[in-house]
Write an enzyme that holds these catalytic residues in place. Structure first.
Site, PDB file in Angstrom:
ATOM      1  N   HIS A 168       2.793   3.167  -8.886  1.00 52.30           N
ATOM      2  CA  HIS A 168       2.669   1.728  -9.147  1.00 52.30           C
ATOM      3  C   HIS A 168       3.916   1.222  -9.872  1.00 52.30           C
ATOM      4  CE1 HIS A 168      -1.330   2.010  -7.698  1.00 52.30           C
ATOM      5  NE2 HIS A 168      -1.839   2.620  -8.743  1.00 52.30           N
ATOM      6  N   ARG A 226     -11.785   1.737  -9.121  1.00 58.94           N
ATOM      7  CA  ARG A 226     -10.919   2.908  -9.337  1.00 58.94           C
ATOM      8  C   ARG A 226     -11.131   3.451 -10.755  1.00 58.94           C
ATOM      9  NH1 ARG A 226      -5.142   2.306  -6.220  1.00 58.94           N
ATOM     10  NH2 ARG A 226      -6.040   1.782  -4.205  1.00 58.94           N
ATOM     11  N   TRP A 248       2.799   7.970  -2.588  1.00 54.83           N
ATOM     12  CA  TRP A 248       4.218   8.138  -2.916  1.00 54.83           C
ATOM     13  C   TRP A 248       4.365   9.017  -4.153  1.00 54.83           C
ATOM     14  CZ3 TRP A 248       7.545   7.096  -6.968  1.00 54.83           C
ATOM     15  CH2 TRP A 248       8.918   7.031  -6.671  1.00 54.83           C
ATOM     16  N   ASP A 285       0.827  -1.204   0.000  1.00 53.99           N
ATOM     17  CA  ASP A 285       0.000   0.000   0.000  1.00 53.99           C
ATOM     18  C   ASP A 285       0.867   1.262   0.000  1.00 53.99           C
ATOM     19  OD1 ASP A 285      -2.337   1.387  -0.064  1.00 53.99           O
ATOM     20  OD2 ASP A 285      -2.841   1.080   2.041  1.00 53.99           O
ATOM     21  N   GLU A 337     -12.231  -4.775  -4.864  1.00 57.61           N
ATOM     22  CA  GLU A 337     -12.681  -3.384  -4.731  1.00 57.61           C
ATOM     23  C   GLU A 337     -11.914  -2.438  -5.673  1.00 57.61           C
ATOM     24  OE1 GLU A 337     -11.839  -5.398  -2.108  1.00 57.61           O
ATOM     25  OE2 GLU A 337     -13.892  -5.798  -1.438  1.00 57.61           O
ATOM     26  N   ASN A 338     -10.673  -2.792  -6.013  1.00 62.16           N
ATOM     27  CA  ASN A 338      -9.849  -1.927  -6.875  1.00 62.16           C
ATOM     28  C   ASN A 338     -10.452  -1.735  -8.274  1.00 62.16           C
ATOM     29  OD1 ASN A 338      -6.639  -3.021  -5.510  1.00 62.16           O
ATOM     30  ND2 ASN A 338      -7.872  -1.226  -4.972  1.00 62.16           N
ATOM     31  N   TRP A 339     -11.357  -2.627  -8.689  1.00 63.72           N
ATOM     32  CA  TRP A 339     -12.006  -2.446 -10.001  1.00 63.72           C
ATOM     33  C   TRP A 339     -12.762  -1.129 -10.071  1.00 63.72           C
ATOM     34  CZ3 TRP A 339     -10.398  -5.180 -13.875  1.00 63.72           C
ATOM     35  CH2 TRP A 339     -10.051  -6.514 -13.729  1.00 63.72           C
ATOM     36  N   ARG A 362       1.849  -4.927   6.296  1.00 63.97           N
ATOM     37  CA  ARG A 362       1.137  -3.888   5.542  1.00 63.97           C
ATOM     38  C   ARG A 362       1.920  -2.592   5.619  1.00 63.97           C
ATOM     39  NH1 ARG A 362      -5.130  -2.398   4.642  1.00 63.97           N
ATOM     40  NH2 ARG A 362      -4.749  -0.676   3.223  1.00 63.97           N
ATOM     41  N   SER A 399      -8.197  -5.113   5.368  1.00 62.10           N
ATOM     42  CA  SER A 399      -8.805  -4.830   4.065  1.00 62.10           C
ATOM     43  C   SER A 399      -9.120  -6.065   3.218  1.00 62.10           C
ATOM     44  CB  SER A 399      -7.923  -3.864   3.256  1.00 62.10           C
ATOM     45  OG  SER A 399      -7.787  -2.649   3.935  1.00 62.10           O
TER      46      SER A 399
HETATM   47  C1  IPE Z   1      -1.367   0.082  -3.516  1.00 60.44           C
HETATM   48  O1  IPE Z   1      -1.160   1.455  -3.591  1.00 60.44           O
HETATM   49  C2  IPE Z   1      -1.388  -0.595  -4.851  1.00 60.44           C
HETATM   50  C3  IPE Z   1      -2.690  -1.067  -5.356  1.00 60.44           C
HETATM   51  C4  IPE Z   1      -3.835  -1.030  -4.732  1.00 60.44           C
HETATM   52  C5  IPE Z   1      -2.707  -1.617  -6.693  1.00 60.44           C
HETATM   53  P1  IPE Z   1      -2.387   2.448  -3.605  1.00 60.44           P
HETATM   54  O2  IPE Z   1      -2.754   2.703  -5.024  1.00 60.44           O
HETATM   55  O3  IPE Z   1      -3.474   1.929  -2.734  1.00 60.44           O
HETATM   56  O4  IPE Z   1      -1.757   3.763  -2.976  1.00 60.44           O
HETATM   57  P2  IPE Z   1      -2.441   4.806  -1.986  1.00 60.44           P
HETATM   58  O5  IPE Z   1      -3.054   4.038  -0.853  1.00 60.44           O
HETATM   59  O6  IPE Z   1      -3.473   5.533  -2.788  1.00 60.44           O
HETATM   60  O7  IPE Z   1      -1.329   5.679  -1.542  1.00 60.44           O
HETATM   61 MG    MG Z   2      -4.095   2.250  -0.819  1.00 62.01          MG
END
Ligand code: IPE
Ligand code: MG
Length: 229
Positions: free
Chosen positions: A19, A53, A7, A2, A49-51, A170, A178
C-alpha cells in the site's frame, strides 16, 4: 488500484508495504492524467467490503491516507488539483475525516483536474441510498415517480455533478468491476492490465488512453451514425 498486497508478498514483505508503495503510483497517475488534460480522475482507494480486512491492515490504510493527504497537499495545490471524495465518509476515523475536509476546502478553487478518492465506497451502497432518497421524496409528495429519468438518478448519487467515466482501468490482472460506479460506467471503456498497482507508472496510463482513443464508442448506434461518410 489493485495488487498492492500481492506486490508486497512477492518481495516477502508485509501487505502494508505494498500500500505504501502504491502512493507513488497515485502520484504518477495523477501527473500523467493532468499532463494530457484529463479533468476527472477517480481512484477506488477503499471499498465498503475492505472494512472486513484484518484490523491492522485497515488501520494502516487509514494512517497512510492521512499521511499522504497531508504530505501531498502543497503539491496538489501547486498543480491545480481539486480534491474530492465519494463514499460513506462519516464511517472514516475522525482524523481522516478532518484531514480530508481540510484538504477539500483548501483545494476547492483549483480547476485543472479533480481527483476523487472513493473511500468506504461501493456502488450498491450508493444505489441503495439513492433509492431511499427518491422514495422518501415520493412519499412526501415532492417527487412524482413518473418524472424520474436517468438524470434524476445521477443527481442523487455521490458522483452528482461529475461526468460519467469514459475509461475504467483495473490493475493486477483481475477482470472484474467489484462494485465500483456501476451506474456511471454504463458506457465506459474497460482496460485491464496485469501490472500490479505499485508498479503502475505514467506510461501505463498513457497506454490505456491510447488504447481508448483507438476504440469506436457507438453508444448502441451503428458505425455510420458515429462517423458519417
Ligand atoms: C488494492 O490492493 C488496495 C486496496 C484495496 C486498499 P490489494 O490490497 O487489494 O492487493 P491484493 O489484491 O491483495 O494484491
Ligand atoms: Mg485486491
Amino acid at each position: 488500484m489493485d495488487g498492492n498486497g500481492r506486490w508486497a508478498e512477492q518481495q516477502g514483505e508485509h501487505r502494508v508495504m505494498g500500500h505504501a508503495n502504491g502512493v507513488r503510483s497515485v502520484r504518477e497517475a495523477l501527473l500523467a492524467a493532468t499532463e494530457i488534460g484529463v479533468e476527472y480522475l477517480t481512484l477506488y482507494a477503499f471499498s465498503t467490503e475492505n472494512w472486513k480486512r484484518p484490523t491492522a491492515e485497515v488501520e494502516a490504510l487509514m494512517d497512510l491516507l492521512v499521511r499522504t493527504v497531508i504530505g501531498e497537499l502543497a503539491e496538489l495545490h501547486t498543480n491545480g488539483v481539486r480534491l474530492n471524495t465519494i463514499g460513506d465518509i462519516d464511517s472514516l476515523p475522525e482524523n481522516c475525516r478532518k484531514t480530508l475536509q481540510e484538504a477539500i476546502e483548501a483545494t476547492k478553487n483549483n480547476d485543472r483536474i479533480t481527483i476523487t478518492l472513493a473511500l468506504s465506497y461501493s456502488a450498491r451502497w450508493e444505489i441503495v441510498n439513492m433509492a431511499r432518497k427518491l422514495a422518501t421524496m415520493a412519499a412526501q409528495g415532492t417527487l412524482d415517480p413518473a418524472t424520474i429519468t436517468d438524470a434524476t438518478i445521477s443527481e442523487h448519487l455521490t458522483t452528482v455533478g461529475m461526468p460519467d467515466p469514459e475509461l475504467l482501468i483495473r490493475t493486477s490482472g483481475e477482470q472484474r468491476v467489484s462494485n465500483f460506479l456501476l451506474w456511471q460506467i454504463a458506457y465506459a471503456e474497460l482496460w485491464f492490465t496485469p501490472v500490479l498497482w505499485p508498479d503502475f507508472r505514467k506510461e501505463h496510463l498513457f497506454q490505456a488512453v491510447l488504447d481508448y482513443q483507438n476504440r469506436e464508442r457507438r453508444f448502441g448506434l451503428v458505425s455510420e451514425q458515429i462517423t458519417p461518410r
